[in-house]
Scaffold this motif. Structure first.
Motif, mmCIF file in Angstrom:
data_model
loop_
_atom_site.group_PDB
_atom_site.id
_atom_site.type_symbol
_atom_site.label_atom_id
_atom_site.label_comp_id
_atom_site.label_asym_id
_atom_site.label_seq_id
_atom_site.Cartn_x
_atom_site.Cartn_y
_atom_site.Cartn_z
ATOM 1 N N ILE A 1 -9.835 -19.406 18.545
ATOM 2 C CA ILE A 1 -11.043 -18.654 18.206
ATOM 3 C C ILE A 1 -12.278 -19.380 18.731
ATOM 4 O O ILE A 1 -13.195 -18.751 19.268
ATOM 5 C CB ILE A 1 -11.161 -18.456 16.679
ATOM 6 C CG1 ILE A 1 -9.877 -17.844 16.111
ATOM 7 C CG2 ILE A 1 -12.371 -17.595 16.353
ATOM 8 C CD1 ILE A 1 -9.565 -16.477 16.640
ATOM 9 N N GLU A 2 -12.295 -20.706 18.602
ATOM 10 C CA GLU A 2 -13.441 -21.488 19.070
ATOM 11 C C GLU A 2 -13.601 -21.378 20.584
ATOM 12 O O GLU A 2 -14.719 -21.269 21.101
ATOM 13 C CB GLU A 2 -13.270 -22.958 18.657
ATOM 14 C CG GLU A 2 -14.398 -23.881 19.098
ATOM 15 C CD GLU A 2 -15.744 -23.493 18.520
ATOM 16 O OE1 GLU A 2 -16.760 -23.802 19.178
ATOM 17 O OE2 GLU A 2 -15.789 -22.882 17.431
ATOM 18 N N SER A 3 -12.484 -21.413 21.292
ATOM 19 C CA SER A 3 -12.532 -21.281 22.746
ATOM 20 C C SER A 3 -13.079 -19.912 23.155
ATOM 21 O O SER A 3 -13.920 -19.809 24.068
ATOM 22 C CB SER A 3 -11.134 -21.485 23.323
ATOM 23 O OG SER A 3 -11.145 -21.340 24.732
ATOM 24 N N LEU A 4 -12.612 -18.876 22.484
ATOM 25 C CA LEU A 4 -13.107 -17.526 22.760
ATOM 26 C C LEU A 4 -14.599 -17.426 22.444
ATOM 27 O O LEU A 4 -15.365 -16.765 23.170
ATOM 28 C CB LEU A 4 -12.336 -16.493 21.941
ATOM 29 C CG LEU A 4 -10.868 -16.274 22.328
ATOM 30 C CD1 LEU A 4 -10.192 -15.350 21.314
ATOM 31 C CD2 LEU A 4 -10.754 -15.679 23.729
ATOM 32 N N TYR A 5 -15.028 -18.099 21.382
ATOM 33 C CA TYR A 5 -16.443 -18.068 20.982
ATOM 34 C C TYR A 5 -17.333 -18.725 22.036
ATOM 35 O O TYR A 5 -18.411 -18.205 22.363
ATOM 36 C CB TYR A 5 -16.622 -18.763 19.639
ATOM 37 C CG TYR A 5 -18.063 -18.925 19.227
ATOM 38 C CD1 TYR A 5 -18.874 -17.806 19.056
ATOM 39 C CD2 TYR A 5 -18.616 -20.188 19.018
ATOM 40 C CE1 TYR A 5 -20.202 -17.940 18.679
ATOM 41 C CE2 TYR A 5 -19.938 -20.330 18.650
ATOM 42 C CZ TYR A 5 -20.733 -19.209 18.487
ATOM 43 O OH TYR A 5 -22.049 -19.346 18.129
ATOM 44 N N GLN A 6 -16.885 -19.854 22.579
ATOM 45 C CA GLN A 6 -17.676 -20.541 23.604
ATOM 46 C C GLN A 6 -17.828 -19.663 24.844
ATOM 47 O O GLN A 6 -18.910 -19.578 25.434
ATOM 48 C CB GLN A 6 -17.023 -21.876 23.971
ATOM 49 C CG GLN A 6 -17.010 -22.907 22.857
ATOM 50 C CD GLN A 6 -18.414 -23.222 22.341
ATOM 51 O OE1 GLN A 6 -19.377 -23.288 23.111
ATOM 52 N NE2 GLN A 6 -18.524 -23.426 21.041
ATOM 53 N N ASP A 7 -16.743 -19.003 25.246
ATOM 54 C CA ASP A 7 -16.811 -18.099 26.404
ATOM 55 C C ASP A 7 -17.678 -16.877 26.088
ATOM 56 O O ASP A 7 -18.400 -16.379 26.954
ATOM 57 C CB ASP A 7 -15.404 -17.651 26.811
ATOM 58 C CG ASP A 7 -14.581 -18.783 27.402
ATOM 59 O OD1 ASP A 7 -15.162 -19.676 28.048
ATOM 60 O OD2 ASP A 7 -13.349 -18.783 27.208
ATOM 61 N N TYR A 8 -17.582 -16.431 24.857
ATOM 62 C CA TYR A 8 -18.400 -15.293 24.421
ATOM 63 C C TYR A 8 -19.888 -15.630 24.513
ATOM 64 O O TYR A 8 -20.697 -14.826 25.000
ATOM 65 C CB TYR A 8 -18.023 -14.924 22.983
ATOM 66 C CG TYR A 8 -18.920 -13.910 22.319
ATOM 67 C CD1 TYR A 8 -18.721 -12.549 22.507
ATOM 68 C CD2 TYR A 8 -19.965 -14.319 21.482
ATOM 69 C CE1 TYR A 8 -19.543 -11.610 21.888
ATOM 70 C CE2 TYR A 8 -20.791 -13.395 20.867
ATOM 71 C CZ TYR A 8 -20.574 -12.048 21.071
ATOM 72 O OH TYR A 8 -21.393 -11.126 20.461
ATOM 73 N N LYS A 9 -20.269 -16.831 24.075
ATOM 74 C CA LYS A 9 -21.669 -17.261 24.134
ATOM 75 C C LYS A 9 -22.165 -17.352 25.574
ATOM 76 O O LYS A 9 -23.280 -16.909 25.888
ATOM 77 C CB LYS A 9 -21.835 -18.619 23.443
ATOM 78 C CG LYS A 9 -21.843 -18.572 21.940
ATOM 79 C CD LYS A 9 -22.481 -19.819 21.333
ATOM 80 C CE LYS A 9 -21.831 -21.105 21.830
ATOM 81 N NZ LYS A 9 -22.443 -22.300 21.192
#
Length: 404
Positions: A74-82
């Motif tokens: 989830i954290e990895s997806l969040y960083q890419d999302y940002k």
């Protein structure tokens, strides 16, 4: 329709990705617990990047219980999302600046992709990715457009003199802003028929995303453009299929306009467009469970379309493996070459099957000509340029195997 296709042989991580894309809320994840076991989460994240759907997946997984999805995923997806959100904000600002610049210089333009499309389809720019801005102008305005872009700080992408230039767009890059734009004078490469710029302009829409007016394609024009674009690239990124799914779910393309769409595509794009729509609808229905009403179902029952969908699914999976899983074969060079070539020919088979007889001839003729990649692979003086013709297939084979 979905029962005609066996999806059980798909990689577990790919099936999981598709199921998450179809989730209506975070509680839905409990319905496919079996896909969450023995999951290669690194491969899953790589697939999210490859298919450019990580913003959409993050929006569905951000509140999911850690018992189902590891926290670092989830954290990895969040960083890419940002990162994507920042990119889309930058592109939105540049889109508005270019729209104003062109209007002040009396040049009409239509945005084909980018933040304006994300906002139109998903309601917010953060849920779709875009690396550049695609702009359609009249061919007669190309010289004026280039002068304007040069004055605004853009530089034209230069290709080697001997290399065949693109037949429907030119790429420009702003070195300070790090923004790339493509100036199109056609929606798609020839020989596909398409409406004139004036026809597209008459059906244009005005986006409410920006304070300054930004023009983009009408509903049916955009739908057909996205289908043609996805088909041309073998649908190897699920982002394109997600667009089609969302447009239909938003009831933008539905029974109220399916008849006009059918008439429109025959008038402007010929019989090939009917085939493109057919297999796009079947593919969306099979993978995304896109709802297709009776009127649209009549467009999607052709035998050839179903065959193309089988090829498309293989192409989508193999293209992802080709870009992601090559490293797993490095210890066995022969297996590496075999796997790489098998996947390459699977993709080529799909693209070739989709073409008309004329397009197949043009494709084969183009494939026999030297490319810019040949020149990068082997530097020859201009006096020996003719050697690229007999060397072309060998250089192609070398490029497919040397990275392994």
């Amino acid at each position: 329709m979905q029962n005609d296709f066996d999806l059980s042989k798909m990689p577990n991580e790919f099936r999981l990705l598709v199921e998450i894309m179809k989730m209506k809320n975070d509680k839905s994840i409990g319905a496919f617990k079996e896909l969450l076991t023995n999951t290669d989460w690194e491969f899953f994240l790589q697939l999210c990047i490859h298919h450019r759907v990580y913003p959409l997946l993050y929006s569905k997984l951000k509140n999911v219980d850690e018992r189902f999805i590891p926290k670092y995923v989830i954290e990895s997806l969040y960083q890419d999302y940002k990162k994507n959100t920042f990119q889309m904000l930058c592109l939105s600002g540049e889109m508005e600046n270019l729209s104003r610049l062109f209007y002040e210089n009396q040049i009409r333009l239509l945005f084909l992709k980018g933040p304006v499309i994300a906002f139109d389809i998903y309601g917010e720019i953060s849920l779709r990715t875009s690396k550049d801005l695609d702009i359609l102008v009249q061919k007669t305005d190309l010289n004026s457009v280039e002068e304007l872009l040069f004055s605004y700080g853009y530089e034209r992408e230069e290709l080697p003199d001997k290399v065949e230039k693109p037949k429907h767009h030119i790429t420009y890059f702003h070195p300070q802003k790090k923004i790339e734009i493509e100036i199109h004078w056609r929606l798609n490469p020839p020989p596909l028929k398409e409406p004139s710029f004036n026809e597209l302009w008459d059906r244009k829409r005005v986006s409410t995303l920006t304070s300054y007016q930004v023009f983009f394609l009408g509903e049916e024009d955009l739908f057909l453009f996205l289908i043609a674009h996805g088909s041309r690239h073998g649908w190897f990124r699920l982002r394109w299929l997600a667009d089609i799914d969302q447009i239909i779910r938003n009831k933008v393309i539905s029974s109220k306009n399916s008849l006009s769409l059918n008439t429109y595509q025959h008038q402007h794009l010929g019989g090939k467009a009917h085939l493109l729509i057919e297999h796009a609808l079947i593919l969306a229905s099979v993978l995304m469970k896109t709802p297709i009403n009776k009127e649209m179902y009549s467009l999607s029952t052709g035998k050839r379309s179903k065959k193309l969908v089988h090829l498309a699914i293989n192409s989508i999976i193999e293209k992802g493996h080709l870009e992601i899983h090559e490293a797993k074969f490095k210890k066995n060079y022969l297996l590496s070459i075999k796997s790489n070539l098998q996947r390459t020919f699977t993709i080529i088979h799909y693209n070739f099957s989709l073409m008309s007889s004329r397009q197949k001839f043009i494709y084969l003729e183009k494939r026999l000509k030297p490319s810019s990649e040949d020149i990068k692979t082997l530097k020859l003086p201009n006096s020996l340029y003719f050697l690229y013709y007999p060397l072309h297939p060998f250089l192609w084979f070398w490029r497919k195997t040397r990275s392994l």
